[in-house]
Design a protein around this motif. Structure first.
Motif, mmCIF file in Angstrom:
data_model
loop_
_atom_site.group_PDB
_atom_site.id
_atom_site.type_symbol
_atom_site.label_atom_id
_atom_site.label_comp_id
_atom_site.label_asym_id
_atom_site.label_seq_id
_atom_site.Cartn_x
_atom_site.Cartn_y
_atom_site.Cartn_z
ATOM 1 N N LEU A 53 0.905 -1.706 2.089
ATOM 2 C CA LEU A 53 -0.406 -2.336 2.136
ATOM 3 C C LEU A 53 -0.287 -3.690 2.827
ATOM 4 N N PRO A 54 -1.291 -4.110 3.604
ATOM 5 C CA PRO A 54 -1.240 -5.413 4.293
ATOM 6 C C PRO A 54 -0.994 -6.577 3.340
ATOM 7 N N ILE A 55 -1.507 -6.458 2.114
ATOM 8 C CA ILE A 55 -1.377 -7.548 1.135
ATOM 9 C C ILE A 55 0.081 -7.834 0.771
ATOM 10 N N PHE A 56 0.961 -6.847 0.996
ATOM 11 C CA PHE A 56 2.377 -7.015 0.632
ATOM 12 C C PHE A 56 3.014 -8.202 1.349
ATOM 13 N N SER A 57 2.552 -8.489 2.575
ATOM 14 C CA SER A 57 3.158 -9.570 3.363
ATOM 15 C C SER A 57 2.913 -10.946 2.756
ATOM 16 N N THR A 58 1.941 -11.021 1.851
ATOM 17 C CA THR A 58 1.637 -12.317 1.212
ATOM 18 C C THR A 58 2.340 -12.473 -0.132
ATOM 19 N N PHE A 59 2.950 -11.389 -0.629
ATOM 20 C CA PHE A 59 3.609 -11.440 -1.940
ATOM 21 C C PHE A 59 4.942 -12.177 -1.846
ATOM 22 N N LYS A 60 5.301 -12.886 -2.917
ATOM 23 C CA LYS A 60 6.592 -13.567 -2.978
ATOM 24 C C LYS A 60 7.348 -13.126 -4.231
ATOM 25 N N GLY A 61 8.671 -12.932 -4.079
ATOM 26 C CA GLY A 61 9.515 -12.591 -5.217
ATOM 27 C C GLY A 61 9.202 -11.243 -5.834
ATOM 28 N N VAL A 62 8.836 -10.261 -5.003
ATOM 29 C CA VAL A 62 8.487 -8.938 -5.531
ATOM 30 C C VAL A 62 9.521 -7.893 -5.118
ATOM 31 N N ASN A 63 9.578 -6.818 -5.897
ATOM 32 C CA ASN A 63 10.377 -5.637 -5.554
ATOM 33 C C ASN A 63 9.402 -4.485 -5.333
ATOM 34 N N ILE A 64 9.347 -4.000 -4.101
ATOM 35 C CA ILE A 64 8.451 -2.890 -3.781
ATOM 36 C C ILE A 64 9.292 -1.700 -3.344
ATOM 37 N N ILE A 65 9.186 -0.617 -4.093
ATOM 38 C CA ILE A 65 9.956 0.596 -3.809
ATOM 39 C C ILE A 65 8.991 1.650 -3.285
ATOM 40 N N ARG A 66 9.191 2.071 -2.045
ATOM 41 C CA ARG A 66 8.297 3.072 -1.459
ATOM 42 C C ARG A 66 8.897 4.467 -1.619
ATOM 43 N N VAL A 67 8.078 5.395 -2.125
ATOM 44 C CA VAL A 67 8.531 6.770 -2.359
ATOM 45 C C VAL A 67 7.486 7.748 -1.799
ATOM 46 N N LYS A 68 7.868 9.003 -1.693
ATOM 47 C CA LYS A 68 6.916 10.014 -1.222
ATOM 48 C C LYS A 68 5.892 10.356 -2.294
ATOM 49 N N ASN A 69 6.351 10.369 -3.554
ATOM 50 C CA ASN A 69 5.474 10.790 -4.648
ATOM 51 C C ASN A 69 5.772 9.935 -5.880
ATOM 52 N N SER A 70 4.808 9.125 -6.273
ATOM 53 C CA SER A 70 5.025 8.189 -7.393
ATOM 54 C C SER A 70 5.225 8.903 -8.724
ATOM 55 N N ILE A 71 4.540 10.028 -8.921
ATOM 56 C CA ILE A 71 4.697 10.768 -10.174
ATOM 57 C C ILE A 71 6.114 11.317 -10.292
ATOM 58 N N LYS A 72 6.619 11.877 -9.193
ATOM 59 C CA LYS A 72 7.988 12.416 -9.228
ATOM 60 C C LYS A 72 9.011 11.305 -9.441
ATOM 61 N N ALA A 73 8.749 10.141 -8.881
ATOM 62 C CA ALA A 73 9.657 8.995 -9.081
ATOM 63 C C ALA A 73 9.658 8.589 -10.554
ATOM 64 N N LEU A 74 8.471 8.557 -11.168
ATOM 65 C CA LEU A 74 8.344 8.253 -12.593
ATOM 66 C C LEU A 74 9.122 9.267 -13.427
ATOM 67 N N GLN A 75 8.995 10.527 -13.064
ATOM 68 C CA GLN A 75 9.682 11.595 -13.804
ATOM 69 C C GLN A 75 11.202 11.487 -13.668
ATOM 70 N N LYS A 76 11.686 11.133 -12.497
ATOM 71 C CA LYS A 76 13.137 11.010 -12.294
ATOM 72 C C LYS A 76 13.720 9.864 -13.111
ATOM 73 N N ILE A 77 13.002 8.764 -13.181
ATOM 74 C CA ILE A 77 13.475 7.626 -13.981
ATOM 75 C C ILE A 77 13.529 8.009 -15.454
ATOM 76 N N ALA A 78 12.489 8.698 -15.933
ATOM 77 C CA ALA A 78 12.459 9.116 -17.342
ATOM 78 C C ALA A 78 13.564 10.116 -17.640
ATOM 79 N N SER A 79 13.812 11.035 -16.705
ATOM 80 C CA SER A 79 14.867 12.031 -16.882
ATOM 81 C C SER A 79 16.239 11.366 -16.972
#
Length: 372
Positions: A53-79
């Motif tokens: 998102l364009p707004i990301f360029s204004t953020f400071k001190g953030v961790n942004i992890i880009r994935v293909k599918n956020s639900i699957k990423a959530l499931q992998k972390i829980a697993s």
């Protein structure tokens, strides 16, 4: 190193922003990416996203992890989190009764264990990983429920929950929109138990019995029955009086009995599932199990009986809305006595969880009301 204590999918549920990992999930009705800027302003600094998102360029001190599918990423972390724990895990599935069986087991086993369980009915593709994330160092027993609405969903939930004990409540018409038949839905639900050591189920329901014995012949199968006297637990007799149900059963060649403060058939079946779990999986004696079962309490908003004004009794069953739940509630209502000259009234909301079209659905409801 990130110090994450909360996985968040709903921006309204924020508690500790600095320890939150927010998953921006797109659905048919909403898009979590819309709330990222607001969450950033509230102090969230860790995000899992599907797009830049364009707004990301204004953020400071953030961790942004880009994935293909956020639900699957959530499931992998829980697993991955689930794999850290070597405690007994009960996985519950079926068409009805999942939440009640879970909540009653929590009540019944609390004296022996520190229990982590699904909040309310968190049993979906998002709810299950959020529930499993709640596992903590002091957990000695976990109880999770799993619900699905279409094929291929249970495989992911099975990986996340990885139950050591499985309970199958029943199979019905609820939540069947995505399935071609009850058989297809049954087989999909049973995938939850692909690595489970022990499976508890009602062997009087032949379709469930046949499917479990075909799929999992090598497991410890605890199929209780009201028909087969050779079953591990044979239900000999059920009697009802006032608001108490009494169940006589045969266990290890001996006749035993327990009572519960509920009389509708669904509650009795749910209680038998919990009895089997206590006897076969946790070595609780029939006498102790009977003592605990007599004290089980209703689940909030599930067949709750409350006293209203002017000698009015209110039965609150707003927890869920499907045709099976309605039938159970009407049966519960019909069995309760009313004052002379009194009437019974039903306040019914929309029923969205049904595979029937509107005409067919409300024809079924009209028939139920006429019968009850």
């Amino acid at each position: 190193e990130l110090n994450i204590s909360l996985l968040l999918t709903d921006s309204r549920s924020i508690k500790t922003p600095s320890e939150t990992l927010f998953f921006a999930i797109k659905s048919k009705t909403n898009d979590g990416h819309k709330f990222i800027e607001e969450l950033y302003k509230k102090g969230v600094r860790n995000f899992v996203v599907e797009q830049e998102l364009p707004i990301f360029s204004t953020f400071k001190g953030v961790n942004i992890i880009r994935v293909k599918n956020s639900i699957k990423a959530l499931q992998k972390i829980a697993s991955a989190h689930r794999k850290r724990f070597k405690v007994p895990v009960i996985g519950i599935t079926g068409s009805n009764g999942k939440t009640i069986v879970k909540e009653w087991l929590n009540q019944l086993l609390q004296p022996n264990y520190f229990i982590t369980r699904s909040p309310r009915s968190y049993n979906s593709q998002i709810g299950v990983p959020l529930s499993v994330w709640e596992l903590e160092q002091r957990t000695t027993l976990a109880i999770f429920e799993a619900g699905i609405s279409q094929p291929h969903e249970m495989e992911a939930l099975s990986e996340i929950i990885a139950p050591t004990i499985g309970i199958f409540t029943c199979i019905g018409d609820a939540h069947q929109e995505g399935f071609n038949s009850t058989t297809e839905k049954l087989n999909e639900k049973l995938k939850l138990f692909k690595d489970t050591k022990t499976i508890i189920y009602n062997a009087s329901q032949n379709n469930i019995k046949d499917a479990i014995e075909r799929l999992y012949p090598e497991r410890e199968l605890i199929g209780w029955s009201s028909q087969d006297t050779s079953a591990p637990l044979y239900i000999k007799e059920i009697s009802k009086s006032d608001n108490i149900a009494s169940v006589t059963y045969i266990y290890k060649g001996k006749e035993e009995n327990f009572k519960i403060p509920f009389i509708e058939d669904g509650s009795i079946e749910n209680a038998i599932h919990t009895l089997c779990t206590m006897l076969f999986c946790f070595n609780i004696t029939p006498q102790e199990a009977a003592k605990r079962l007599l004290g089980i309490e209703p689940v909030a908003m599930r067949l709750e009986v409350k006293e209203g004004k002017n000698n009015c009794t209110i039965i609150n069953d707003t927890y869920n809305s499907d045709i099976n739940s309605l039938e159970i509630a009407l049966d519960f209502l019909s069995r309760r006595s009313i004052l002379e000259g009194g009437t019974r009234r039903l306040i019914l909301s929309d029923i969205l969880q049904s595979s029937s079209n509107e005409v067919e659905l409300y024809s079924k409801i009209a028939k139920l009301l006429k019968e009850k």
